[in-house]
Design a protein around this motif. Structure first.
Motif, mmCIF file in Angstrom:
data_model
loop_
_atom_site.group_PDB
_atom_site.id
_atom_site.type_symbol
_atom_site.label_atom_id
_atom_site.label_comp_id
_atom_site.label_asym_id
_atom_site.label_seq_id
_atom_site.Cartn_x
_atom_site.Cartn_y
_atom_site.Cartn_z
ATOM 1 N N ALA A 8 13.115 29.493 44.156
ATOM 2 C CA ALA A 8 14.262 29.321 45.053
ATOM 3 C C ALA A 8 15.564 29.341 44.268
ATOM 4 C CB ALA A 8 14.148 28.003 45.817
ATOM 5 N N VAL A 9 16.575 29.930 44.885
ATOM 6 C CA VAL A 9 17.931 29.892 44.336
ATOM 7 C C VAL A 9 18.688 28.823 45.112
ATOM 8 C CG1 VAL A 9 20.089 31.186 44.037
ATOM 9 C CG2 VAL A 9 17.876 32.358 43.737
ATOM 10 N N ILE A 10 19.382 27.952 44.394
ATOM 11 C CA ILE A 10 20.182 26.916 45.053
ATOM 12 C C ILE A 10 21.658 27.240 44.831
ATOM 13 C CG2 ILE A 10 20.732 24.445 45.160
ATOM 14 C CD1 ILE A 10 17.870 23.852 44.293
ATOM 15 N N GLY A 11 22.388 27.416 45.932
ATOM 16 C CA GLY A 11 23.802 27.824 45.860
ATOM 17 C C GLY A 11 23.901 29.284 46.274
ATOM 18 N N ALA A 12 24.398 29.508 47.505
ATOM 19 C CA ALA A 12 24.467 30.885 48.007
ATOM 20 C C ALA A 12 25.886 31.430 47.978
ATOM 21 C CB ALA A 12 23.889 30.962 49.417
ATOM 22 N N GLY A 13 26.572 31.188 46.849
ATOM 23 C CA GLY A 13 27.868 31.843 46.627
ATOM 24 C C GLY A 13 27.587 33.253 46.109
ATOM 25 N N LYS A 14 28.609 33.857 45.480
ATOM 26 C CA LYS A 14 28.482 35.236 45.001
ATOM 27 C C LYS A 14 27.303 35.412 44.048
ATOM 28 C CE LYS A 14 31.497 38.360 46.290
ATOM 29 N NZ LYS A 14 32.939 38.190 46.071
ATOM 30 N N TRP A 15 27.211 34.517 43.067
ATOM 31 C CA TRP A 15 26.192 34.690 42.015
ATOM 32 C C TRP A 15 24.807 34.325 42.532
ATOM 33 C CZ3 TRP A 15 24.603 37.663 38.684
ATOM 34 C CH2 TRP A 15 24.045 37.347 37.450
ATOM 35 N N GLY A 16 24.746 33.248 43.296
ATOM 36 C CA GLY A 16 23.460 32.841 43.866
ATOM 37 C C GLY A 16 22.875 33.949 44.731
ATOM 38 N N GLN A 17 23.712 34.568 45.546
ATOM 39 C CA GLN A 17 23.218 35.644 46.432
ATOM 40 C C GLN A 17 22.790 36.871 45.627
ATOM 41 O OE1 GLN A 17 24.906 36.622 50.209
ATOM 42 N NE2 GLN A 17 26.121 34.759 50.296
ATOM 43 N N ALA A 18 23.521 37.159 44.563
ATOM 44 C CA ALA A 18 23.163 38.322 43.738
ATOM 45 C C ALA A 18 21.824 38.067 43.026
ATOM 46 C CB ALA A 18 24.263 38.606 42.717
ATOM 47 N N LEU A 19 21.637 36.850 42.538
ATOM 48 C CA LEU A 19 20.369 36.522 41.858
ATOM 49 C C LEU A 19 19.213 36.526 42.861
ATOM 50 C CD1 LEU A 19 21.724 33.782 39.442
ATOM 51 C CD2 LEU A 19 20.632 35.930 38.742
ATOM 52 N N HIS A 20 19.480 36.051 44.054
ATOM 53 C CA HIS A 20 18.455 36.050 45.100
ATOM 54 C C HIS A 20 18.046 37.493 45.416
ATOM 55 C CE1 HIS A 20 17.449 36.127 49.519
ATOM 56 N NE2 HIS A 20 16.503 35.341 49.034
ATOM 57 N N PHE A 21 19.040 38.358 45.544
ATOM 58 C CA PHE A 21 18.777 39.785 45.799
ATOM 59 C C PHE A 21 17.906 40.360 44.669
ATOM 60 C CE2 PHE A 21 20.102 44.062 44.480
ATOM 61 C CZ PHE A 21 19.804 44.802 45.606
ATOM 62 N N ALA A 22 18.297 40.077 43.428
ATOM 63 C CA ALA A 22 17.598 40.657 42.266
ATOM 64 C C ALA A 22 16.155 40.147 42.171
ATOM 65 C CB ALA A 22 18.362 40.332 40.984
ATOM 66 N N LEU A 23 15.973 38.845 42.331
ATOM 67 C CA LEU A 23 14.630 38.270 42.167
ATOM 68 C C LEU A 23 13.702 38.660 43.318
ATOM 69 C CD1 LEU A 23 15.655 34.772 40.841
ATOM 70 C CD2 LEU A 23 14.645 36.605 39.541
ATOM 71 N N SER A 24 14.297 38.986 44.453
ATOM 72 C CA SER A 24 13.477 39.341 45.621
ATOM 73 C C SER A 24 12.752 40.678 45.452
ATOM 74 C CB SER A 24 14.334 39.360 46.894
ATOM 75 O OG SER A 24 14.832 38.066 47.138
ATOM 76 N N PHE A 25 13.145 41.476 44.449
ATOM 77 C CA PHE A 25 12.451 42.751 44.227
ATOM 78 C C PHE A 25 10.984 42.543 43.876
ATOM 79 C CE2 PHE A 25 16.550 44.516 44.292
ATOM 80 C CZ PHE A 25 16.424 45.886 44.425
ATOM 81 N N LYS A 26 10.723 41.498 43.053
ATOM 82 C CA LYS A 26 9.358 41.324 42.558
ATOM 83 C C LYS A 26 8.632 40.163 43.187
ATOM 84 C CE LYS A 26 9.417 43.563 38.125
ATOM 85 N NZ LYS A 26 9.328 43.360 36.676
ATOM 86 N N GLN A 27 9.360 39.367 43.952
ATOM 87 C CA GLN A 27 8.847 38.062 44.323
ATOM 88 C C GLN A 27 9.505 37.611 45.601
ATOM 89 O OE1 GLN A 27 7.282 37.019 41.349
ATOM 90 N NE2 GLN A 27 6.234 35.579 42.692
ATOM 91 N N GLU A 28 8.779 37.019 46.484
ATOM 92 C CA GLU A 28 9.458 36.398 47.622
ATOM 93 C C GLU A 28 10.290 35.242 47.066
ATOM 94 O OE1 GLU A 28 7.328 34.209 50.912
ATOM 95 O OE2 GLU A 28 8.334 35.830 52.001
ATOM 96 N N THR A 29 11.586 35.257 47.346
ATOM 97 C CA THR A 29 12.479 34.252 46.754
ATOM 98 C C THR A 29 13.265 33.554 47.856
ATOM 99 O OG1 THR A 29 12.676 35.633 44.790
ATOM 100 C CG2 THR A 29 14.348 33.935 45.060
ATOM 101 N N TYR A 30 13.212 32.242 47.838
ATOM 102 C CA TYR A 30 13.976 31.465 48.820
ATOM 103 C C TYR A 30 15.402 31.274 48.333
ATOM 104 C CZ TYR A 30 9.501 30.196 50.887
ATOM 105 O OH TYR A 30 8.283 30.243 51.488
#
Ligand SMILES: NC(=O)C1=CN([C@@H]2O[C@H](COP(=O)(O)OP(=O)(O)OC[C@H]3O[C@@H](n4cnc5c(N)ncnc54)[C@H](OP(=O)(O)O)[C@@H]3O)[C@@H](O)[C@H]2O)C=CC1
Ligand SMILES: O=C(CO)COP(=O)(O)O
Length: 299
Positions: A8-30
């Motif tokens: 899971a990514v905590i903090g859905a600002g600019k960086w949190g959303q970008a990391l969530h996008f990136a990690l979601s390629f290989k893994q279901e990411t909350y």
């Protein structure tokens, strides 16, 4: 049910959303945040805290309080994505996190990485800094093919570099805003690199971290582009805008503002020569940027 580890990514600002996008390629990411959002796999904080792997992307100045009020340690492995030094106490983020997460469970992300590019899937290189190489090896496979990850054990080096470059980006933005020319800007950036290395050395950072991705890499990126929020703070200051006006226009965090206060305090306490960071702090406090430039040239 999938046996894949939960992230899971905590903090859905600019960086949190970008990391969530990136990690979601290989893994279901909350992803979770203070303000709910309509994003795929957005969840509540409790569900996020129950994941085995966490990436925390909350601004540095909010972390101490946030951890105290919200964090429950359940043996999660944590990557910290923030870049800054706590201004009230002068504490580095690894010191703040140490009260909540054991050293072997924590790492820090550094390197040149504008969220706006990562969220387009453009190539990027990051350093995952942790005293535990095992932690790096666990996180590495979660990153998508367009992000190359490197390992470093120099946590303090990465932290100082990531925090300091934000202050130098403000200085560089001022330089651009005053139309001082590319010679002046290159001098400022290279002397800034020496300055951050000197500051870091005092706290045990390795020299090599400052000439790699975490130091020079992130500094060159941030201090030369108006994609950087910190750089845009500098541009605004050179245009005689008030800090309040600049931050309101920005609408996102510019960590260099508060980090300049922290560096100012720490450099006085430890007697470290930090002329550029000091002038940034003074300009943020109201000093005329042109007077600051004169003082820098004559120091
Ligand atoms: N943007 C970038 O390119 C990069 C940023 N970083 C670093 O990542 C960190 C976050 O930056 P970024 O995401 O861009 O910043 P943003 O300003 O885009 O977002 C910050 C988020 O933090 C949350 N937040 C703010 N205050 C609190 C609080 N008191 N408690 C809980 N959550 C809070 C907010 O969540 P909500 O909106 O839900 O209220 C907000 O969306 C910074 O340290 C930055 O230096 C590092 C590398 C790249
Ligand atoms: O850290 C960053 C890129 O690596 C982002 O910089 P800004 O916060 O100045 O936009």
């Amino acid at each position: 049910m999938s046996n894949k580890p939960k992230i899971a990514v905590i903090g859905a600002g600019k960086w949190g959303q970008a990391l969530h996008f990136a990690l979601s390629f290989k893994q279901e990411t909350y992803i979770t945040s203070r303000t709910p959002r309509d994003i795929k796999n957005f969840t509540d904080l409790n569900t996020a805290l129950n994941c085995e792997y966490l990436i925390i992307a909350i601004p540095a100045q909010q972390i101490k309080q946030w951890l105290k009020e919200n964090f429950v340690f359940k043996n999660q492995k944590v990557l910290v994505a923030s870049k800054g030094i706590e201004a009230n106490t002068g504490e580095f983020l690894n010191e703040i996190y140490a009260e909540h997460v054991p050293e072997k469970n924590i790492g820090f992300i550094s390197g040149p990485s504008f969220a706006a590019e990562v969220i387009q899937g453009l190539p990027c290189a990051l350093v995952l800094n942790s005293t535990s190489k095992k932690l790096y090896q666990e996180f590495k496979p979660f990153f998508p093919d367009f992000i190359k990850t490197y390992y470093s054990a120099d946590v303090i080096g990465a932290e100082v570099a990531g925090a300091y470059k934000n202050v130098l980006a403000i200085a560089s933005g001022i330089c651009e805003g005053l139309h001082l020319g590319k010679n002046a800007q290159a001098s400022l950036i290279s002397r800034g690199l020496v300055e951050m290395q000197r500051f870091g050395k005092n706290f045990g950072a390795k020299k090599s971290s400052f000439i790699g991705l975490s130091g020079a890499g992130d500094l060159f990126l941030t201090a030369s582009s108006n994609m950087s929020r910190n750089y845009r703070v500098g541009l605004g200051l050179a245009q005689n805008k008030s800090l309040e006006e600049i931050l309101e226009e920005l609408g996102e965090v510019a960590e260099g503002v508060k980090t300049s206060e922290a560096i100012y305090k720490l450099s006085k306490e430890y007697n470290i020569y930090t002329p550029i960071a000091n002038e940034v702090k003074l300009v943020l406090d109201g000093k005329n940027p042109k007077d600051s430039l004169k003082d820098l040239l004559n120091s």
